[in-house]
Design a protein around this motif. Structure first.
Motif, PDB file in Angstrom:
ATOM      1  N   TYR A 175     -10.308  -4.483   3.568  1.00  0.00           N
ATOM      2  CA  TYR A 175      -9.201  -4.152   2.658  1.00  0.00           C
ATOM      3  C   TYR A 175      -9.787  -3.575   1.367  1.00  0.00           C
ATOM      4  O   TYR A 175     -10.751  -4.119   0.820  1.00  0.00           O
TER       5      TYR A 175
ATOM      6  N   TRP B 244      -5.703  -3.497  -0.296  1.00  0.00           N
ATOM      7  CA  TRP B 244      -4.732  -3.054   0.725  1.00  0.00           C
ATOM      8  C   TRP B 244      -5.450  -2.565   1.972  1.00  0.00           C
ATOM      9  O   TRP B 244      -6.632  -2.165   1.918  1.00  0.00           O
TER      10      TRP B 244
ATOM     11  N   PHE C 183      -1.299   2.785  -0.180  1.00  0.00           N
ATOM     12  CA  PHE C 183      -0.776   1.518  -0.720  1.00  0.00           C
ATOM     13  C   PHE C 183       0.727   1.407  -0.443  1.00  0.00           C
ATOM     14  O   PHE C 183       1.206   0.367   0.007  1.00  0.00           O
TER      15      PHE C 183
ATOM     16  N   ALA D 211       1.232   0.396   2.981  1.00  0.00           N
ATOM     17  CA  ALA D 211       0.764  -0.975   3.225  1.00  0.00           C
ATOM     18  C   ALA D 211       1.801  -2.002   2.757  1.00  0.00           C
ATOM     19  O   ALA D 211       1.951  -3.067   3.360  1.00  0.00           O
TER      20      ALA D 211
ATOM     21  N   GLY E 130      -0.369  -5.767   5.233  1.00  0.00           N
ATOM     22  CA  GLY E 130      -0.693  -4.607   4.392  1.00  0.00           C
ATOM     23  C   GLY E 130      -1.583  -4.883   3.205  1.00  0.00           C
ATOM     24  O   GLY E 130      -2.386  -4.052   2.802  1.00  0.00           O
ATOM     25  N   VAL E 131      -1.418  -6.076   2.609  1.00  0.00           N
ATOM     26  CA  VAL E 131      -2.073  -6.355   1.328  1.00  0.00           C
ATOM     27  C   VAL E 131      -2.746  -7.721   1.367  1.00  0.00           C
ATOM     28  O   VAL E 131      -2.269  -8.650   2.043  1.00  0.00           O
TER      29      VAL E 131
ATOM     30  N   CYS F 163       4.287  -8.808   2.107  1.00  0.00           N
ATOM     31  CA  CYS F 163       3.196  -8.090   2.788  1.00  0.00           C
ATOM     32  C   CYS F 163       1.823  -8.632   2.443  1.00  0.00           C
ATOM     33  O   CYS F 163       0.812  -7.993   2.714  1.00  0.00           O
TER      34      CYS F 163
END
Ligand SMILES: COc1ccc2c(ccc[n+]2C(=O)c2ccc(S(N)(=O)=O)cc2)c1
Ligand SMILES: [Zn+2]
Length: 260
Positions: A87, A122, A129, A132, A138-139, A205
């Motif tokens: 990430y 992310w 982003f 995400a 996503g994060v 997320c």
């Protein structure tokens, strides 16, 4: 349109009026009670490999103090722990109180820390982003608790020295050659659970990775944070403090611990 904030007329209790996700069932922060935490021996250690050259600027956006990093490629990444893949570090920021006895967003066994630092990453498999934000994986945010003590971490000095250059909303200053991993405490122990942004639009997320060991800051370092203003340079000084969201309903979620 009343922009969201932390005051009585636009604070956390009213965010759902413009941001319906704020009333979701995977919201953050939460209160963590050790008795409900499950030790998961399959949880791997997490690893950050950050490039100090990725740091770009530090800014006061009227709601927090944020350091922004170059996330245009896998330059500063977080791996392992509960995560699959690398990430990218995008920004870090803080939440703090008007006094040392509160200010953190997550609360641990009833303990509120003076502040909480968030390192936001992310998942590049979602393109960018904005993409995400729409994905459950996503994060990833690493949360570090700050407590006031006598042996402050010298590394916090760097961020707090810059505060004088971003006193008012909208102020931004160059902030380079900074490796945020120097802020990590000694222990790598963490709690992890699935949740949301703690600010609107509160998308769900985020894989939260909360470090068990707090880092220390000095009383005057906290005073420095509290000297930031919510307002612009031509407006009255309005101390930027208490920019934290209170704990939200856990709704059956399980918090796992990497430690016994
Ligand atoms: C369109 O521009 C943006 C910019 C930033 C956005 C965002 C939407 C959500 C969160 N953010 C954030 O940056 C954000 C907000 C809160 C957090 S927190 N406190 O770590 O949950 C992390 C990151 C949209
Ligand atoms: Zn945050």
């Amino acid at each position: 349109q009343s922009v969201w904030g932390y005051d009585s007329d636009n604070g956390p209790e009213r965010w759902h009026e413009n941001y319906p996700m704020a009333k979701g069932d995977k919201q953050s922060p939460i209160e963590i009670n050790s008795k409900d935490v499950r030790h998961d021996s399959s949880l791997a250690p997490w690893h950050a490999s950050y490039d100090p050259g990725a740091a770009k600027t530090i800014l006061n956006n009227g709601r927090t103090c944020r350091v922004v990093f170059d996330d245009s490629f896998d330059r500063s990444v977080l791996r392992g722990g509960p995560l699959t893949g690398a990430y990218r570090l995008r920004q870090l920021h803080l939440h703090w109180g008007s006094s040392d006895d509160h200010g953190s967003e997550h609360v641990i066994d009833g303990v509120k820390y003076a502040a909480e630092l968030h390192m936001v990453h992310w998942n590049p498999k979602h393109g960018n982003f904005a993409g995400a934000l729409k994905q459950p994986d996503g994060v990833a945010v690493v949360g570090i608790f700050l407590k006031v003590g006598k042996t402050p971490k010298p590394e916090m000095k760097r961020i707090l020295e810059e505060i004088d250059n971003i006193k008012t909303k909208g102020k931004e200053a160059p902030f380079q050659h900074f490796d945020p991993s120097i802020l990590f405490p000694k222990s790598r122990d963490y709690w992890t659970y699935h949740g949301s942004f703690t600010t609107p639009p509160c998308e769900e997320c985020i894989t939260w990775i909360l470090l068990r060991e707090p880092i220390e800051v000095s009383p005057d370092q906290m005073a420095k944070l509290r000297s930031l203003s919510k307002n612009g340079e031509n407006e009255a000084m309005n101390p930027l403090v208490d920019n934290w969201r209170p704990p939200q309903p856990v709704k059956g979620r399980v918090v796992r611990a990497s430690f016994k």
